[in-house]
Design a protein around this motif. Structure first.
Motif, PDB file in Angstrom:
ATOM      1  N   VAL A   1      45.474  38.459  47.839  1.00 46.63           N
ATOM      2  CA  VAL A   1      45.439  39.831  47.314  1.00 46.63           C
ATOM      3  C   VAL A   1      45.919  39.862  45.868  1.00 46.63           C
ATOM      4  O   VAL A   1      45.314  40.518  45.006  1.00 46.63           O
ATOM      5  CB  VAL A   1      46.273  40.774  48.202  1.00 46.63           C
ATOM      6  CG1 VAL A   1      46.482  42.124  47.540  1.00 46.63           C
ATOM      7  CG2 VAL A   1      45.601  40.947  49.559  1.00 46.63           C
ATOM      8  N   ILE A   2      46.984  39.156  45.564  1.00 38.00           N
ATOM      9  CA  ILE A   2      47.498  39.100  44.188  1.00 38.00           C
ATOM     10  C   ILE A   2      46.451  38.508  43.256  1.00 38.00           C
ATOM     11  O   ILE A   2      46.207  39.020  42.157  1.00 38.00           O
ATOM     12  CB  ILE A   2      48.815  38.307  44.142  1.00 38.00           C
ATOM     13  CG1 ILE A   2      49.913  39.083  44.860  1.00 38.00           C
ATOM     14  CG2 ILE A   2      49.227  38.000  42.706  1.00 38.00           C
ATOM     15  CD1 ILE A   2      51.174  38.285  45.104  1.00 38.00           C
ATOM     16  N   TYR A   3      45.802  37.441  43.694  1.00 39.29           N
ATOM     17  CA  TYR A   3      44.754  36.802  42.895  1.00 39.29           C
ATOM     18  C   TYR A   3      43.597  37.765  42.631  1.00 39.29           C
ATOM     19  O   TYR A   3      43.107  37.874  41.506  1.00 39.29           O
ATOM     20  CB  TYR A   3      44.257  35.551  43.628  1.00 39.29           C
ATOM     21  CG  TYR A   3      43.117  34.846  42.960  1.00 39.29           C
ATOM     22  CD1 TYR A   3      43.337  34.021  41.866  1.00 39.29           C
ATOM     23  CD2 TYR A   3      41.817  34.996  43.428  1.00 39.29           C
ATOM     24  CE1 TYR A   3      42.278  33.357  41.249  1.00 39.29           C
ATOM     25  CE2 TYR A   3      40.759  34.345  42.815  1.00 39.29           C
ATOM     26  CZ  TYR A   3      40.992  33.523  41.735  1.00 39.29           C
ATOM     27  OH  TYR A   3      39.956  32.885  41.114  1.00 39.29           O
ATOM     28  N   ALA A   4      43.163  38.480  43.658  1.00 39.64           N
ATOM     29  CA  ALA A   4      42.035  39.399  43.513  1.00 39.64           C
ATOM     30  C   ALA A   4      42.387  40.567  42.605  1.00 39.64           C
ATOM     31  O   ALA A   4      41.574  40.969  41.752  1.00 39.64           O
ATOM     32  CB  ALA A   4      41.605  39.910  44.889  1.00 39.64           C
ATOM     33  N   VAL A   5      43.576  41.127  42.757  1.00 42.94           N
ATOM     34  CA  VAL A   5      43.978  42.255  41.922  1.00 42.94           C
ATOM     35  C   VAL A   5      44.124  41.825  40.469  1.00 42.94           C
ATOM     36  O   VAL A   5      43.660  42.521  39.554  1.00 42.94           O
ATOM     37  CB  VAL A   5      45.280  42.891  42.458  1.00 42.94           C
ATOM     38  CG1 VAL A   5      45.865  43.886  41.475  1.00 42.94           C
ATOM     39  CG2 VAL A   5      45.016  43.567  43.794  1.00 42.94           C
ATOM     40  N   CYS A   6      44.736  40.680  40.234  1.00 40.09           N
ATOM     41  CA  CYS A   6      44.886  40.181  38.851  1.00 40.09           C
ATOM     42  C   CYS A   6      43.527  39.882  38.230  1.00 40.09           C
ATOM     43  O   CYS A   6      43.295  40.206  37.059  1.00 40.09           O
ATOM     44  CB  CYS A   6      45.761  38.936  38.831  1.00 40.09           C
ATOM     45  SG  CYS A   6      47.491  39.259  39.167  1.00 40.09           S
ATOM     46  N   GLY A   7      42.636  39.286  38.983  1.00 39.25           N
ATOM     47  CA  GLY A   7      41.295  39.008  38.472  1.00 39.25           C
ATOM     48  C   GLY A   7      40.544  40.271  38.123  1.00 39.25           C
ATOM     49  O   GLY A   7      39.830  40.336  37.118  1.00 39.25           O
ATOM     50  N   MET A   8      40.719  41.305  38.949  1.00 35.46           N
ATOM     51  CA  MET A   8      40.046  42.574  38.690  1.00 35.46           C
ATOM     52  C   MET A   8      40.649  43.257  37.457  1.00 35.46           C
ATOM     53  O   MET A   8      39.915  43.763  36.605  1.00 35.46           O
ATOM     54  CB  MET A   8      40.174  43.489  39.909  1.00 35.46           C
ATOM     55  CG  MET A   8      39.443  44.795  39.791  1.00 35.46           C
ATOM     56  SD  MET A   8      39.428  45.777  41.318  1.00 35.46           S
ATOM     57  CE  MET A   8      41.112  45.727  41.856  1.00 35.46           C
ATOM     58  N   LEU A   9      41.970  43.275  37.354  1.00 34.82           N
ATOM     59  CA  LEU A   9      42.624  43.943  36.228  1.00 34.82           C
ATOM     60  C   LEU A   9      42.372  43.233  34.900  1.00 34.82           C
ATOM     61  O   LEU A   9      42.290  43.883  33.856  1.00 34.82           O
ATOM     62  CB  LEU A   9      44.123  44.065  36.480  1.00 34.82           C
ATOM     63  CG  LEU A   9      44.530  45.009  37.619  1.00 34.82           C
ATOM     64  CD1 LEU A   9      46.031  44.954  37.829  1.00 34.82           C
ATOM     65  CD2 LEU A   9      44.066  46.424  37.344  1.00 34.82           C
TER      66      LEU A   9
ATOM     67  N   MET B   1      36.970  39.082  37.232  1.00 33.74           N
ATOM     68  CA  MET B   1      36.290  39.117  38.523  1.00 33.74           C
ATOM     69  C   MET B   1      35.683  40.507  38.706  1.00 33.74           C
ATOM     70  O   MET B   1      36.353  41.508  38.426  1.00 33.74           O
ATOM     71  CB  MET B   1      37.314  38.824  39.629  1.00 33.74           C
ATOM     72  CG  MET B   1      36.745  38.686  40.995  1.00 33.74           C
ATOM     73  SD  MET B   1      38.031  38.392  42.249  1.00 33.74           S
ATOM     74  CE  MET B   1      38.757  36.877  41.679  1.00 33.74           C
ATOM     75  N   PRO B   2      34.459  40.590  39.177  1.00 33.90           N
ATOM     76  CA  PRO B   2      33.868  41.906  39.432  1.00 33.90           C
ATOM     77  C   PRO B   2      34.654  42.670  40.501  1.00 33.90           C
ATOM     78  O   PRO B   2      35.237  42.074  41.400  1.00 33.90           O
ATOM     79  CB  PRO B   2      32.457  41.594  39.933  1.00 33.90           C
ATOM     80  CG  PRO B   2      32.198  40.187  39.551  1.00 33.90           C
ATOM     81  CD  PRO B   2      33.522  39.512  39.445  1.00 33.90           C
ATOM     82  N   THR B   3      34.660  43.978  40.396  1.00 37.66           N
ATOM     83  CA  THR B   3      35.426  44.813  41.326  1.00 37.66           C
ATOM     84  C   THR B   3      34.961  44.623  42.757  1.00 37.66           C
ATOM     85  O   THR B   3      35.781  44.545  43.670  1.00 37.66           O
ATOM     86  CB  THR B   3      35.297  46.294  40.925  1.00 37.66           C
ATOM     87  OG1 THR B   3      35.719  46.447  39.569  1.00 37.66           O
ATOM     88  CG2 THR B   3      36.154  47.179  41.801  1.00 37.66           C
ATOM     89  N   GLN B   4      33.665  44.533  42.967  1.00 36.97           N
ATOM     90  CA  GLN B   4      33.144  44.380  44.323  1.00 36.97           C
ATOM     91  C   GLN B   4      33.633  43.069  44.952  1.00 36.97           C
ATOM     92  O   GLN B   4      34.028  43.039  46.107  1.00 36.97           O
ATOM     93  CB  GLN B   4      31.620  44.418  44.317  1.00 36.97           C
ATOM     94  CG  GLN B   4      31.013  44.331  45.698  1.00 36.97           C
ATOM     95  CD  GLN B   4      29.497  44.436  45.658  1.00 36.97           C
ATOM     96  OE1 GLN B   4      28.906  44.535  44.599  1.00 36.97           O
ATOM     97  NE2 GLN B   4      28.876  44.401  46.821  1.00 36.97           N
ATOM     98  N   GLU B   5      33.628  42.004  44.172  1.00 38.76           N
ATOM     99  CA  GLU B   5      34.104  40.718  44.685  1.00 38.76           C
ATOM    100  C   GLU B   5      35.601  40.770  44.992  1.00 38.76           C
ATOM    101  O   GLU B   5      36.061  40.219  45.993  1.00 38.76           O
ATOM    102  CB  GLU B   5      33.815  39.626  43.654  1.00 38.76           C
ATOM    103  CG  GLU B   5      34.077  38.229  44.150  1.00 38.76           C
ATOM    104  CD  GLU B   5      33.666  37.181  43.136  1.00 38.76           C
ATOM    105  OE1 GLU B   5      34.287  36.107  43.145  1.00 38.76           O
ATOM    106  OE2 GLU B   5      32.737  37.432  42.350  1.00 38.76           O
ATOM    107  N   SER B   6      36.362  41.448  44.156  1.00 41.12           N
ATOM    108  CA  SER B   6      37.795  41.592  44.394  1.00 41.12           C
ATOM    109  C   SER B   6      38.066  42.356  45.681  1.00 41.12           C
ATOM    110  O   SER B   6      38.929  41.976  46.477  1.00 41.12           O
ATOM    111  CB  SER B   6      38.465  42.320  43.227  1.00 41.12           C
ATOM    112  OG  SER B   6      38.362  41.588  42.058  1.00 41.12           O
ATOM    113  N   LEU B   7      37.322  43.440  45.880  1.00 36.63           N
ATOM    114  CA  LEU B   7      37.513  44.227  47.093  1.00 36.63           C
ATOM    115  C   LEU B   7      37.120  43.440  48.343  1.00 36.63           C
ATOM    116  O   LEU B   7      37.754  43.579  49.395  1.00 36.63           O
ATOM    117  CB  LEU B   7      36.720  45.526  46.996  1.00 36.63           C
ATOM    118  CG  LEU B   7      37.220  46.521  45.946  1.00 36.63           C
ATOM    119  CD1 LEU B   7      36.299  47.723  45.872  1.00 36.63           C
ATOM    120  CD2 LEU B   7      38.644  46.937  46.221  1.00 36.63           C
ATOM    121  N   LEU B   8      36.092  42.614  48.237  1.00 40.67           N
ATOM    122  CA  LEU B   8      35.724  41.760  49.373  1.00 40.67           C
ATOM    123  C   LEU B   8      36.822  40.747  49.685  1.00 40.67           C
ATOM    124  O   LEU B   8      37.120  40.485  50.852  1.00 40.67           O
ATOM    125  CB  LEU B   8      34.412  41.039  49.091  1.00 40.67           C
ATOM    126  CG  LEU B   8      33.144  41.886  49.169  1.00 40.67           C
ATOM    127  CD1 LEU B   8      31.940  41.093  48.681  1.00 40.67           C
ATOM    128  CD2 LEU B   8      32.931  42.369  50.588  1.00 40.67           C
TER     129      LEU B   8
END
Length: 78
Positions: A38-46, A50-57
């Motif tokens: 989750v931390i990786y996805a949120v940091c990548g999105m911010l 990383m695209p938002t859709q990929e982060s949410l997945l």
């Protein structure tokens, strides 16, 4: 210095294990992996890496991982 491998090959009469099994996490490895994801996805999105859709997945997958881990722990304790 002798480095231990991440995965140990099982031998007859011995159970296979990993380096992570030696850590004193007491069944919390699933939650640690999910939190790091989750931390990786949120940091990548911010950061826009990383695209938002990929982060949410990824976040949805991490939350699904925790629910599966919780159910397995619940079944194992009964």
């Amino acid at each position: 210095m002798d480095a231990s491998p991440l995965y140990i090959i099982s031998l007859p009469g011995k159970e296979a294990g990993s380096m992570l099994d030696k850590l004193p996490l007491n069944g919390k490895k699933t939650y640690v992996v999910a939190a790091v994801t989750v931390i990786y996805a949120v940091c990548g999105m911010l950061l826009g890496e990383m695209p938002t859709q990929e982060s949410l997945l990824m976040i949805g997958g991490a939350l699904g991982l925790t629910t599966i881990g919780h159910k397995i722990n619940k079944i194992s304790s009964n």
